[in-house]
Enzyme design. Structure first.
Site, PDB file in Angstrom:
ATOM      1  N   LYS A 184       0.840  -1.212   0.000  1.00  0.00           N
ATOM      2  CA  LYS A 184       0.000   0.000   0.000  1.00  0.00           C
ATOM      3  C   LYS A 184       0.873   1.260   0.000  1.00  0.00           C
ATOM      4  O   LYS A 184       0.673   2.160  -0.814  1.00  0.00           O
ATOM      5  CB  LYS A 184      -0.937   0.004   1.225  1.00  0.00           C
ATOM      6  CG  LYS A 184      -1.926  -1.160   1.226  1.00  0.00           C
ATOM      7  CD  LYS A 184      -2.853  -1.130   2.401  1.00  0.00           C
ATOM      8  CE  LYS A 184      -2.173  -1.414   3.726  1.00  0.00           C
ATOM      9  NZ  LYS A 184      -1.563  -2.765   3.806  1.00  0.00           N
ATOM     10  N   THR A 185       1.867   1.294   0.908  1.00  0.00           N
ATOM     11  CA  THR A 185       2.753   2.461   0.978  1.00  0.00           C
ATOM     12  C   THR A 185       3.557   2.585  -0.314  1.00  0.00           C
ATOM     13  O   THR A 185       3.732   3.680  -0.858  1.00  0.00           O
ATOM     14  CB  THR A 185       3.724   2.314   2.177  1.00  0.00           C
ATOM     15  OG1 THR A 185       2.969   1.916   3.314  1.00  0.00           O
ATOM     16  CG2 THR A 185       4.473   3.587   2.461  1.00  0.00           C
TER      17      THR A 185
ATOM     18  N   ASP B  53      -1.342   6.540   6.696  1.00  0.00           N
ATOM     19  CA  ASP B  53      -1.410   5.096   6.923  1.00  0.00           C
ATOM     20  C   ASP B  53      -2.335   4.830   8.108  1.00  0.00           C
ATOM     21  O   ASP B  53      -2.520   5.701   8.959  1.00  0.00           O
ATOM     22  CB  ASP B  53       0.013   4.579   7.222  1.00  0.00           C
ATOM     23  CG  ASP B  53       0.148   3.102   6.875  1.00  0.00           C
ATOM     24  OD1 ASP B  53      -0.821   2.522   6.352  1.00  0.00           O
ATOM     25  OD2 ASP B  53       1.234   2.530   7.124  1.00  0.00           O
TER      26      ASP B  53
ATOM     27  N   THR C 107      -5.618  -1.522   6.769  1.00  0.00           N
ATOM     28  CA  THR C 107      -5.761  -2.980   6.738  1.00  0.00           C
ATOM     29  C   THR C 107      -7.181  -3.353   7.164  1.00  0.00           C
ATOM     30  O   THR C 107      -7.563  -4.504   7.093  1.00  0.00           O
ATOM     31  CB  THR C 107      -4.767  -3.628   7.731  1.00  0.00           C
ATOM     32  OG1 THR C 107      -4.908  -2.968   8.994  1.00  0.00           O
ATOM     33  CG2 THR C 107      -3.333  -3.500   7.257  1.00  0.00           C
TER      34      THR C 107
ATOM     35  N   ARG D 297       6.241  -8.597   1.271  1.00  0.00           N
ATOM     36  CA  ARG D 297       7.186  -8.339   2.372  1.00  0.00           C
ATOM     37  C   ARG D 297       7.723  -9.657   2.930  1.00  0.00           C
ATOM     38  O   ARG D 297       8.915  -9.775   3.217  1.00  0.00           O
ATOM     39  CB  ARG D 297       6.514  -7.531   3.487  1.00  0.00           C
ATOM     40  CG  ARG D 297       7.479  -7.227   4.622  1.00  0.00           C
ATOM     41  CD  ARG D 297       6.859  -6.429   5.730  1.00  0.00           C
ATOM     42  NE  ARG D 297       6.566  -5.073   5.323  1.00  0.00           N
ATOM     43  CZ  ARG D 297       5.500  -4.395   5.702  1.00  0.00           C
ATOM     44  NH1 ARG D 297       4.624  -4.940   6.508  1.00  0.00           N
ATOM     45  NH2 ARG D 297       5.310  -3.172   5.281  1.00  0.00           N
TER      46      ARG D 297
HETATM   47  N1  LIG Z   1       3.895  -5.317  -6.156  1.00  0.00           N
HETATM   48  C1  LIG Z   1       5.109  -5.354  -5.615  1.00  0.00           C
HETATM   49  N2  LIG Z   1       6.188  -5.659  -6.373  1.00  0.00           N
HETATM   50  C2  LIG Z   1       7.408  -5.751  -5.818  1.00  0.00           C
HETATM   51  N3  LIG Z   1       7.673  -5.537  -4.509  1.00  0.00           N
HETATM   52  C3  LIG Z   1       6.645  -5.216  -3.709  1.00  0.00           C
HETATM   53  C4  LIG Z   1       5.319  -5.093  -4.216  1.00  0.00           C
HETATM   54  N4  LIG Z   1       4.515  -4.757  -3.206  1.00  0.00           N
HETATM   55  C5  LIG Z   1       5.266  -4.669  -2.115  1.00  0.00           C
HETATM   56  N5  LIG Z   1       6.559  -4.936  -2.407  1.00  0.00           N
HETATM   57  C6  LIG Z   1       7.672  -4.997  -1.445  1.00  0.00           C
HETATM   58  O1  LIG Z   1       7.107  -5.332  -0.168  1.00  0.00           O
HETATM   59  C7  LIG Z   1       7.525  -4.393   0.826  1.00  0.00           C
HETATM   60  C8  LIG Z   1       6.316  -4.066   1.685  1.00  0.00           C
HETATM   61  O2  LIG Z   1       5.479  -3.167   0.999  1.00  0.00           O
HETATM   62  P1  LIG Z   1       4.756  -1.933   1.717  1.00  0.00           P
HETATM   63  O3  LIG Z   1       5.573  -1.428   2.863  1.00  0.00           O
HETATM   64  O4  LIG Z   1       4.390  -0.961   0.664  1.00  0.00           O
HETATM   65  O5  LIG Z   1       3.460  -2.666   2.271  1.00  0.00           O
HETATM   66  P2  LIG Z   1       2.216  -2.049   3.027  1.00  0.00           P
HETATM   67  O6  LIG Z   1       0.998  -2.696   2.418  1.00  0.00           O
HETATM   68  O7  LIG Z   1       2.263  -0.576   3.051  1.00  0.00           O
HETATM   69  O8  LIG Z   1       2.412  -2.633   4.463  1.00  0.00           O
HETATM   70  P3  LIG Z   1       1.849  -2.092   5.883  1.00  0.00           P
HETATM   71  O9  LIG Z   1       0.357  -2.194   5.824  1.00  0.00           O
HETATM   72  O10 LIG Z   1       2.461  -3.059   6.857  1.00  0.00           O
HETATM   73  O11 LIG Z   1       2.358  -0.687   6.025  1.00  0.00           O
HETATM   74  C9  LIG Z   1       8.097  -3.191   0.080  1.00  0.00           C
HETATM   75  O12 LIG Z   1       9.276  -2.767   0.669  1.00  0.00           O
HETATM   76  C10 LIG Z   1       8.389  -3.682  -1.322  1.00  0.00           C
HETATM   77  O13 LIG Z   1       9.771  -3.933  -1.475  1.00  0.00           O
END
Ligand SMILES: Nc1ncnc2c1ncn2[C@@H]1O[C@H](COP(=O)(O)OP(=O)(O)OP(=O)(O)O)[C@@H](O)[C@H]1O
Length: 346
Positions: free
Chosen positions: A71-72, A116, A165, A224
């Protein structure tokens, strides 16, 4: 084959990167680099191109999905594709209206403002956000005591990106103020394999197809987790002086890390075992289970349960949590004859 596993440290050019630095280089920077989620990316691409062509701020964007799905990362990509400022915060950090006011006044025209965990906003902050989102204005109090009065000040046209989430916990008035709503779902094994191969390349790790497939199977549909497992398996390969992360070393590493073929870790199995052994397979209430396994109810609900439910190992019912027949099977425990197996499928 070129040996890309370096004995002491992972090198990128001349720079030695720590784990945080490595996480940073793994983060995709453009929609092209963002693996999987093709329908969602296609739509976003259209919205971004249309907003750019009109020279307008993108409509407010709501992103939901389990932790670690990107998401981030996606919000950062949208900002960079739009060529605008990216300002990032999280709802728990916005304690007082002045915290939000400070960030809103720091925005420039068309900035992307990312919040977030938006489901955790305090009501006073949420109300302030309604006006900011709709009218691009903000109320501030000028003066003190009896002479204090509300003054409305204009804000630049910005895009709010709210990530959560728990979309069900976001209030309807807030939710309906977002013009674009997207949900990121767990990744397929093929998509995770692509993520692992991309990350391996960026970290200069040589990995076999079988090993990347095995890691993808154990990655719980989550990029992740896939990246974390890749980095841990690399440690085992490095210490065993392997020049390639192959199937054999991946199997050894996953065993040592106590990650099974469904991607369950020790605590996941402990949760299932506790329901089965201590509560006859359930139902057991969330609070009771949380105490029994030494977790908070929140982390049980948000972190452990979604994957167990997705895998068909756990059911959330009104009476409590129940282990399914698949959970018995997975744990190698015989389903008791007295157990009403029908209830496991209802
Ligand atoms: N579609 C994707 N392709 C490649 N790498 C990805 C992808 N999505 C996420 N990642 C990898 O997974 C890691 C986690 O992603 P991110 O921090 O954006 O998740 P998030 O959904 O924001 O998590 P949270 O809800 O815990 O904050 C990132 O550092 C990235 O390297």
């Amino acid at each position: 084959m070129e040996s890309n596993l370096l004995p002491e440290s992972i090198l990128t050019g001349d720079i030695q990167l720590d784990e945080e630095g490595q996480d940073n280089i793994l983060r995709p920077r453009s929609l092209n680099e963002f693996q999987g989620q093709s329908d969602l990316k296609e739509n976003l691409d259209i919205f971004i191109r249309a907003a750019k062509a009109r020279q307008e701020a993108l409509d407010h964007l709501f992103i939901s999905g389990p932790p670690g799905l990107g998401k981030t990362t996606l919000a950062g990509i949208v900002a960079s594709e739009l060529g605008v400022n990216f300002v990032l915060t999280s709802a728990p950090a916005l304690e007082k209206p002045k915290d939000l006011a400070g960030l809103l006044t720091s925005l420039s025209e068309h900035s992307l403002f990312f919040i977030d965990e938006i489901h955790r906003l305090k009501p006073t902050i949420e109300e302030m956000l309604y006006i900011a989102m709709e009218d691009f204005e903000m109320d501030i109090i000028v003066g003190q005591g009896i002479g204090a009065r509300n003054v409305r000040i204009p804000l630049p046209r910005f895009t709010l990106v709210g990530a959560t989430t728990k979309p069900g916990s976001v209030s309807a008035p807030l939710h309906t103020r977002f013009g674009i709503t997207i949900r990121i779902n767990p990744y397929t094994q093929q998509e995770l394999q692509a993520i692992i191969r991309r990350s391996a390349k960026l970290l200069h790790i040589t990995i076999s197809t079988e090993a990347s497939l095995l890691l993808a199977q154990c990655a719980r549909g989550t990029p992740r987790v896939a990246n974390r497992l890749l980095k841990r398996v690399r440690d085992f390969a490095q210490v065993h002086q392997k020049t390639e992360v192959d199937y054999a070393i991946t199997t050894i590493a996953l065993q040592k890390l106590q990650v099974d073929h469904l991607g369950l870790e020790e605590q996941d199995r402990f949760i299932l075992k506790t329901i089965i052994n201590s509560y006859h397979g359930g139902p057991v209430g969330l609070q009771t289970l949380a105490i029994a396994v030494g977790e908070s109810a929140e982390s049980l609900e948000d972190f452990y349960e979604p994957y167990l439910v997705q895998q068909g190992l756990l059911m959330r019912t009104r009476q409590g949590r129940t282990a399914t027949h698949l959970a018995y099977q997975h744990m190698g425990i015989t389903l008791p004859k007295t157990h009403d197996s029908r209830s496991l499928f209802e």
